[in-house]
Design an enzyme around this catalytic site. Structure first.
Site, PDB file in Angstrom:
ATOM      1  N   ASP A  90       0.813  -1.225   0.000  1.00 12.18           N
ATOM      2  CA  ASP A  90       0.000   0.000   0.000  1.00 12.18           C
ATOM      3  C   ASP A  90       0.841   1.267   0.000  1.00 12.18           C
ATOM      4  O   ASP A  90       0.416   2.303   0.507  1.00 12.18           O
ATOM      5  CB  ASP A  90      -0.964   0.014   1.207  1.00 12.18           C
ATOM      6  CG  ASP A  90      -1.805  -1.239   1.237  1.00 12.18           C
ATOM      7  OD1 ASP A  90      -2.291  -1.635   0.172  1.00 12.18           O
ATOM      8  OD2 ASP A  90      -1.959  -1.825   2.326  1.00 12.18           O
TER       9      ASP A  90
ATOM     10  N   GLY B 204      -4.240  -4.399  -4.379  1.00  6.25           N
ATOM     11  CA  GLY B 204      -5.270  -3.426  -4.711  1.00  6.25           C
ATOM     12  C   GLY B 204      -4.552  -2.161  -5.111  1.00  6.25           C
ATOM     13  O   GLY B 204      -4.180  -1.368  -4.269  1.00  6.25           O
ATOM     14  N   HIS B 205      -4.298  -2.004  -6.386  1.00 11.82           N
ATOM     15  CA  HIS B 205      -3.531  -0.849  -6.852  1.00 11.82           C
ATOM     16  C   HIS B 205      -4.484   0.243  -7.322  1.00 11.82           C
ATOM     17  O   HIS B 205      -5.268   0.031  -8.237  1.00 11.82           O
ATOM     18  CB  HIS B 205      -2.542  -1.279  -7.940  1.00 11.82           C
ATOM     19  CG  HIS B 205      -1.453  -2.167  -7.399  1.00 11.82           C
ATOM     20  ND1 HIS B 205      -0.489  -2.736  -8.177  1.00 11.82           N
ATOM     21  CD2 HIS B 205      -1.187  -2.554  -6.128  1.00 11.82           C
ATOM     22  CE1 HIS B 205       0.333  -3.449  -7.404  1.00 11.82           C
ATOM     23  NE2 HIS B 205      -0.090  -3.353  -6.160  1.00 11.82           N
TER      24      HIS B 205
ATOM     25  N   GLN C 281       2.291  -5.917  -3.047  1.00 12.12           N
ATOM     26  CA  GLN C 281       2.661  -5.994  -1.627  1.00 12.12           C
ATOM     27  C   GLN C 281       4.004  -5.269  -1.381  1.00 12.12           C
ATOM     28  O   GLN C 281       4.347  -4.390  -2.143  1.00 12.12           O
ATOM     29  CB  GLN C 281       2.702  -7.456  -1.126  1.00 12.12           C
ATOM     30  CG  GLN C 281       1.333  -8.134  -1.070  1.00 12.12           C
ATOM     31  CD  GLN C 281       0.900  -8.740  -2.394  1.00 12.12           C
ATOM     32  OE1 GLN C 281       1.674  -9.375  -3.082  1.00 12.12           O
ATOM     33  NE2 GLN C 281      -0.340  -8.533  -2.769  1.00 12.12           N
TER      34      GLN C 281
HETATM   35  P1  IMP Z   1      -2.426 -12.823   1.688  1.00 11.93           P
HETATM   36  O1  IMP Z   1      -1.501 -12.226   0.691  1.00 11.93           O
HETATM   37  O2  IMP Z   1      -3.878 -12.569   1.374  1.00 11.93           O
HETATM   38  O3  IMP Z   1      -2.133 -14.246   1.961  1.00 11.93           O
HETATM   39  O4  IMP Z   1      -2.185 -12.053   3.077  1.00 11.93           O
HETATM   40  C1  IMP Z   1      -0.974 -12.174   3.810  1.00 11.93           C
HETATM   41  C2  IMP Z   1      -0.608 -10.852   4.457  1.00 11.93           C
HETATM   42  O5  IMP Z   1      -0.249  -9.913   3.457  1.00 11.93           O
HETATM   43  C3  IMP Z   1      -1.731 -10.183   5.244  1.00 11.93           C
HETATM   44  O6  IMP Z   1      -1.158  -9.470   6.314  1.00 11.93           O
HETATM   45  C4  IMP Z   1      -2.317  -9.202   4.258  1.00 11.93           C
HETATM   46  O7  IMP Z   1      -2.978  -8.127   4.900  1.00 11.93           O
HETATM   47  C5  IMP Z   1      -1.058  -8.754   3.556  1.00 11.93           C
HETATM   48  N1  IMP Z   1      -1.313  -8.272   2.194  1.00 11.93           N
HETATM   49  C6  IMP Z   1      -1.564  -9.020   1.112  1.00 11.93           C
HETATM   50  N2  IMP Z   1      -1.716  -8.246   0.026  1.00 11.93           N
HETATM   51  C7  IMP Z   1      -1.543  -6.980   0.427  1.00 11.93           C
HETATM   52  C8  IMP Z   1      -1.538  -5.726  -0.256  1.00 11.93           C
HETATM   53  O8  IMP Z   1      -1.715  -5.623  -1.472  1.00 11.93           O
HETATM   54  N3  IMP Z   1      -1.314  -4.628   0.517  1.00 11.93           N
HETATM   55  C9  IMP Z   1      -1.063  -4.711   1.845  1.00 11.93           C
HETATM   56  N4  IMP Z   1      -1.045  -5.861   2.525  1.00 11.93           N
HETATM   57  C10 IMP Z   1      -1.274  -6.986   1.821  1.00 11.93           C
HETATM   58 MG    MG Z   2      -2.998  -1.894  -1.857  1.00  9.47          MG
END
Ligand code: IMP
Ligand code: MG
Length: 426
Positions: A18, A45-46, A226
Site C-alpha cells: 500500500d 489493490g492498486h 505488496q
Molecule cells: P495474503 O496475501 O492474502 O495471503 O495475506 C498475507 C498478508 O499480506 C496479510 O497481512 C495481508 O494483509 C497482507 N497483504 C496481502 N496483500 C496486500 C496488499 O496488497 N497490501 C497490503 N497488505 C497486503
Molecule cells: Mg494496496
C-alpha cells in the site's frame, strides 16, 4: 526511471504494501511499452486516480489505463480469473479498450474457490490476517506440484480428472481444520469450462513476449505487489504473503533473466502502514494512528480493513533497499503529514539494551524491539500543489533529505496527492 541506460525497470513496495505503487506505475507507464505483474494475485489493490475517476486494479497491471501499453500477467502471478474478467468488464464499461494488449501467462497458476475456503479455514488456526483471496493455498498447491495452470485449460478433460483429486484433498483438509465448508467437483468443473474460452483467448508464453520486448529495447516496467516486509523469505515470517515480493521475484515471475533488469524503484510512504497481523515497530500512539488513518484514507483497497499507521521506519526501508537492490526511491503521501507539528522518524531499534540497525529475522525478536526516534519539525503548509522540490516548504525538503540519507537511496519521485499530476520528479 526510463532513460538511455534503463529500459527494463522494477517497481516494488519497500514497506508492508500500500505504498502507492499503482500511482507510480501509472505515472511511469506513460513512458513504457509493457507493464508486467510478476507475483501475488487479487490480494493486491492498486489504486489509480485520473481526474475524478478512481480505478482499483487487483489482477490487471496498472499500465492498462494507458492505451499504448501492452499489459502482461506473468507466470509468477496466481490468477483469480473471475476477478480478472470482472475487472476487465469494468474497464470496458468505462470506455477503456484492452483488445489485443492484455496477455496472461499460460504457466500461471489458477486460484480456485477451494483455495478461498482453505484460506478462510486456516485463518481460524493461524491468524495471519490474510486478504482471504486464496493466495496462500494457491501458492502452496504450486510448490506442492498439484496446481492447475492456465495452460491446463487447453485440455479440459484431463484437467477435470485432476480436479477430482484436488477437491478430495481440499475437502479432507477442510474437515481436518474443523471447517464445515466443502468444495464441489461439479461446480469447479463448470467454472473451468466457463472460464476456459476467455482465458485461453489471452493466454500466451508471456516470458517470450517480455524477452522479445527487452531484446528490442522496448521499455518494460515490472510491477510488484505488496511490499518487502511481506516477502515470503525476507518479510516478517509467518506474517507475510506467499510470494517473493522483492525485486528478485520480478525475474522469476516474469520469465526473464536478472541481467535484463537495469533499475529498481522502491516506493515508500512518508510514514508507515500495515494491514493484517504481525509487528509494526514504529506504530503511532492511538490518537496519531487515528489521525494518520483519517488524513491518509488508510483503509484496504481490497478488504476495506483499517490499516495500522506509524512513522517512517528507516530500519525497514534500509533493509528493503538492501534486499531489493534499490537504485532509487519514490516517497508518497507527503501531503498527509502537512498538518503535523513535529514528525517522529524511527532511525534504529533498541533490542535487549543494544542498538539494532537491522530487521531481526525472527518475528518474536522484532516484536520486542523499541523504536529509537528522531523528531523532525513539521511544515504546517499544504504541499499538494508542489510540482518541484523548490515548491516545497524548507522543513518538508529537510524531511525528505533525512529520509534519503537514512535510507541510503536517492529520492527520484515525491507524490503529494492521489491525482496523476500530483508528483514531483527530482
Ligand atoms: P495474503 O496475501 O492474502 O495471503 O495475506 C498475507 C498478508 O499480506 C496479510 O497481512 C495481508 O494483509 C497482507 N497483504 C496481502 N496483500 C496486500 C496488499 O496488497 N497490501 C497490503 N497488505 C497486503
Ligand atoms: Mg494496496
Amino acid at each position: 526511471m526510463f532513460d538511455d541506460r534503463t529500459t527494463c525497470a522494477v517497481v516494488v513496495g519497500a514497506q508492508w504494501g500500500d505504498e502507492g505503487k499503482g500511482k507510480l506505475v501509472d505515472v511511469l507507464a506513460e513512458r513504457a511499452d509493457f507493464v508486467v505483474r510478476y507475483q501475488g494475485g487479487a490480494n493486491a489493490g492498486h489504486t489509480v486516480v485520473i481526474g475524478d475517476a478512481q480505478f482499483i486494479l487487483r489482477q490487471i497491471p496498472s499500465g492498462i489505463l494507458h492505451p499504448r501499453v501492452t499489459c502482461v500477467v506473468g507466470n509468477g502471478v496466481v490468477i483469480d480469473a473471475e476477478t480478472l474478467f470482472g475487472e476487465l468488464d469494468g474497464l470496458h464499461e468505462r470506455g477503456i479498450d484492452t483488445e489485443g494488449r492484455l496477455f496472461v501467462s499460460d504457466r500461471a497458476h489458477l486460484v480456485l474457490p477451494y483455495h478461498k475456503l482453505l484460506d478462510a479455514a486456516s485463518e481460524k488456526s493461524q491468524a495471519i490476517g490474510t486478504t482471504g483471496r486464496g493466495i496462500g493455498p494457491a501458492y502452496a498447491d504450486k510448490t506442492g506440484r498439484r496446481g492447475i495452470r492456465v495452460g491446463d485449460l487447453r485440455n479440459l478433460a484431463a484437467t477435470r480428472l485432476l480436479l477430482d483429486d484436488r477437491i478430495d484433498r481440499a475437502n479432507s483438509l477442510l474437515a481436518m481444520m474443523g471447517s464445515s465448508e466443502r468444495a464441489s467437483v461439479e461446480e469447479h468443473a463448470a467454472l473451468l469450462g466457463r472460464l476456459a474460452p476467455r482465458l485461453l483467448a489471452v493466454a500466451a508464453d508471456t516470458g517470450l513476449l517480455v524477452y522479445r520486448a527487452v531484446k528490442a529495447r522496448r521499455r518494460v516496467l515490472l510491477e510488484g505487489a505488496q511490499g518487502a516486509l511481506l516477502d515470503l523469505d525476507h518479510g516478517t515470517y509467518p506474517y507475510v504473503t506467499s510470494s517473493n515480493t522483492t525485486a528478485g521475484g520480478a525475474s522469476v515471475g516474469s520469465g526473464i533473466g536478472p541481467t535484463a533488469i537495469d533499475g529498481v524503484l522502491g516506493v515508500v510512504k512518508a510514514y508507515t502502514t500495515r494491514v493484517g497481523n504481525g509487528p509494526l515497530p514504529s506504530a503511532a500512539s492511538p490518537e496519531e494512528d487515528e489521525r494518520l488513518r483519517r488524513l491518509g484514507g488508510e483503509f484496504g483497497a481490497v478488504t476495506g480493513r483499517a490499516r495500522r499507521c506509524g512513522w517512517f521506519d528507516a530500519t525497514v526501508v534500509r533493509y528493503a533497499a538492501r534486499v531489493n537492490g534499490l537504485t532509487e526511491l519514490a516517497v508518497t503521501k507527503l501531503d498527509v503529514l502537512d498538518t503535523f507539528e513535529s514528525i517522529p522518524v524511527c532511525v534504529a531499534y533498541e533490542l535487549e539494551g543494544e542498538r539494532c540497525e537491522e530487521v531481526p529475522s525472527e518475528v518474536e525478536r522484532l516484536e520486542r524491539v523499541r523504536p529509537i526516534y528522531e523528531t523532525l519539525p513539521g511544515w504546517g503548509a499544504s504541499t499538494a500543489s508542489a510540482r518541484t522540490l523548490a515548491d516545497l516548504p524548507a522543513a518538508a525538503r529537510a524531511y525528505l533529505d533525512r529520509v534519503e540519507r537514512l535510507a541510503d537511496t536517492p529520492i527520484r519521485y515525491v507524490s503529494v496527492g492521489t491525482r496523476r499530476d500530483q508528483i514531483i520528479e527530482v
